[in-house]
Design an enzyme around this catalytic site. Structure first.
Site, PDB file in Angstrom:
ATOM      1  N   GLY A   1      78.898  24.008  42.862  1.00 24.81           N
ATOM      2  CA  GLY A   1      78.211  23.331  43.710  1.00 24.81           C
ATOM      3  C   GLY A   1      78.809  23.793  45.045  1.00 24.81           C
TER       4      GLY A   1
ATOM      5  N   ALA B   1      86.372  19.183  45.190  1.00 23.89           N
ATOM      6  CA  ALA B   1      86.650  18.656  43.815  1.00 23.89           C
ATOM      7  C   ALA B   1      86.146  17.052  43.957  1.00 23.89           C
ATOM      8  CB  ALA B   1      88.059  18.650  43.372  1.00 23.89           C
TER       9      ALA B   1
ATOM     10  N   TYR C   1      81.688   5.312  44.175  1.00 27.35           N
ATOM     11  CA  TYR C   1      81.327   6.656  44.669  1.00 27.35           C
ATOM     12  C   TYR C   1      81.484   6.615  46.162  1.00 27.35           C
ATOM     13  CZ  TYR C   1      79.765  11.455  45.641  1.00 27.35           C
ATOM     14  OH  TYR C   1      79.732  12.714  46.203  1.00 27.35           O
TER      15      TYR C   1
END
Length: 183
Positions: free
Chosen positions: A17, A88, A152
């Site tokens: 990513g 991360a 999130y």
């Protein structure tokens, strides 16, 4: 970031990513990289593909002990760290009413606590080095919110406040701290 040859950069979440893309760019600019991910095999593949002189390490960022060991290993193999990138992160999308508590805790531990722990370890080294730079990867949902991503979003919003406050704490030590919110 102005880069000098051979600067040491740790990229947590560097095996895929955004972290991987950042690692590829930094390698092109002449940095020596530590690619750090939970999955060592994937980190090794990424590090190998960057060319010679890069390091792959496995680390669970939510464990202070693992973070400390990772920084010791980096210093032993690459030297003191100049740059830290925190990419991360985990995302377990669900409406809050359907979100399991363990999924909340996992996201908070990886996305927020993990960044705090890696920053704490990096700042110790950077103060001795009399400078450095930290970039924490947030997300636009941390600023705007999004249905089904309340937990999130909260972790990414937390990174904004954390990064702003840390920047003020370490500015006099010639350490820059920024958060980037793609999305």
């Amino acid at each position: 970031i102005i880069l000098k040859m051979g600067k040491v950069c740790a990229v947590f979440g560097g095996s895929r990513g955004i972290g991987k893309a950042v690692a590829e760019l930094l390698a092109q600019k002449g940095c020596r990289l530590a690619i750090i991910a939970r999955n060592l095999d994937v980190a090794q593949t990424t590090a190998r593909n960057l060319g010679a002189g890069h390091l792959a390490l496995s680390c669970d960022v939510s464990s202070e002990q693992e973070v400390r060991k990772t920084f010791e290993e980096m210093q032993r193999n690459l030297g003191p760290i100049n740059y830290l990138v925190n990419a991360a992160g985990i995302n377990r999308d669900a409406l809050l009413l359907r979100t399991k508590t363990e999924d909340m805790i996992a996201q908070i531990h990886t996305n927020l606590l993990g960044t705090m722990l890696t920053c704490k370890a990096a700042v110790k080294v950077m103060i001795q080095q009399q400078g450095g730079a930290i970039v924490n990867i947030g997300n636009i949902v941390g600023l705007k919110g999004n249905s089904g991503q309340s937990v999130y979003s909260a972790t990414k919003a937390g990174l904004v406040g954390f990064s702003r406050s840390l920047a003020k704490e370490v500015a006099k030590k010639q350490i820059r701290v920024n958060v980037v919110a793609p999305g």
